[in-house]
Write a protein that holds these residues in place. Structure first.
Motif, short mmCIF file in Angstrom:
data_model
loop_
_atom_site.label_atom_id
_atom_site.label_comp_id
_atom_site.label_asym_id
_atom_site.label_seq_id
_atom_site.Cartn_x
_atom_site.Cartn_y
_atom_site.Cartn_z
N LEU A 59 -2.03 -1.39 -4.57
CA LEU A 59 -1.30 -1.17 -3.32
C LEU A 59 -1.19 -2.44 -2.48
CD1 LEU A 59 -2.79 2.31 -2.26
CD2 LEU A 59 -0.91 1.81 -3.83
N LYS A 73 -2.92 11.13 -4.56
CA LYS A 73 -2.05 10.87 -3.41
C LYS A 73 -0.98 9.86 -3.80
CE LYS A 73 -0.95 10.58 1.06
NZ LYS A 73 -0.45 11.72 1.87
N ALA A 75 1.49 7.08 -3.19
CA ALA A 75 1.43 6.04 -2.18
C ALA A 75 2.78 5.43 -1.85
CB ALA A 75 0.47 4.94 -2.63
N GLU A 82 -1.56 3.65 6.13
CA GLU A 82 -2.16 4.62 5.21
C GLU A 82 -2.44 3.99 3.85
OE1 GLU A 82 -1.62 9.23 3.66
OE2 GLU A 82 -0.18 8.37 5.08
N ARG A 83 -1.57 3.07 3.42
CA ARG A 83 -1.82 2.35 2.16
C ARG A 83 -3.12 1.54 2.27
NH1 ARG A 83 2.39 1.42 -1.51
NH2 ARG A 83 1.77 -0.74 -1.84
N LEU A 86 -6.00 3.95 1.96
CA LEU A 86 -6.20 4.34 0.56
C LEU A 86 -6.88 3.23 -0.23
CD1 LEU A 86 -2.78 6.08 -0.26
CD2 LEU A 86 -5.04 7.18 -0.28
N ARG A 87 -6.43 2.01 0.02
CA ARG A 87 -6.99 0.86 -0.70
C ARG A 87 -8.48 0.70 -0.36
NH1 ARG A 87 -3.04 -2.30 0.46
NH2 ARG A 87 -3.96 -3.30 2.28
#
Length: 227
Positions: A59, A73, A75, A82-83, A86-87
């Protein structure tokens, strides 16, 4: 296994660059699933797009087409914030060069990413001690990177990468700058950490002997992934 059960899924990833006025198709519809506890070797010639694929999987870069699914999820349509979340929560990274912060000790380099992720300092310190012990560096925890060997620095980088218990570890030539003996030590401890935690790992390497010791090998050639 359903897609949501995979820690990481790549679906039809395409990436094109402009080079000298012409289009260069680096990735041409790459798809890949990583299972929990699986270590996959990513091999290919220099310039084949391995680093680009790892950046997209991590990401750090968006594909032109296709989808990256992290822990179920998708991406692709989420925003940068939000990325990043997540990362930080699900992904760990190890590069060819360790990128340790030179002004901090080995322990502090493992503590900092945990605190950035919201873990209390005391818990982060205990976790750092545990991980440095796992890579056999407990007696070097207070040393700054400049006082560590290349192999020791890379082992600290591996401990840092898994400090937040990611579901996926992405490694780009993690032993590429090391001599054969040191590379063997680092790789053995990388394998032990992945096996011991049950995370999935995608490891780009030019070393066929190391690749052969992973669970499976995928090859990137002419923008297509096989294996």
């Amino acid at each position: 296994m359903s897609e949501g059960a995979f820690p990481l899924s790549l679906r039809g990833i395409k990436r094109t660059f402009l080079q000298g006025g012409r289009k260069l198709e680096v990735l041409r519809g790459v798809s890949l699933d990583l299972s929990p506890g699986e270590i996959v070797a990513l091999v290919g010639q220099s310039g084949s797009g391995k680093s680009t694929l790892l950046h997209i999987a991590g990401l750090l870069e968006r594909p032109d087409e296709g989808e990256v699914v992290v822990d179920g999820k998708a991406a692709g349509m989420v925003g940068d914030r939000e990325r990043t979340a997540l990362r930080r929560r699900f992904l760990g990274f190890v590069y060819q060069y360790h990128h340790l912060l030179p002004e901090f000790s080995a322990s502090e380099n493992v503590i900092l990413p945990q605190m950035l992720n919201g873990r209390p300092c005391s818990d982060a310190r205990a976790r750092a001690r545990e991980l440095l012990a796992m890579v056999q560096l407990e007696d070097r925890a207070d040393h700054r990177p400049g006082r560590l060997s290349g192999g020791e620095q890379q082992r600290v980088a591996i401990a840092r990468a898994v400090a937040n218990a990611p579901r996926v570890l992405l490694a780009d030539e993690p032993t590429g700058n090391l001599d054969a003996s040191t590379a063997e030590t680092v790789f053995r401890q990388l394998l032990a950490l992945v096996r011991g935690t049950g995370m999935a790992a995608l490891v780009a390497t030019h070393n066929p002997d190391l690749a052969a010791r992973m669970d499976r090998i995928v090859r990137l050639k002419d923008g297509v992934l096989s294996g």
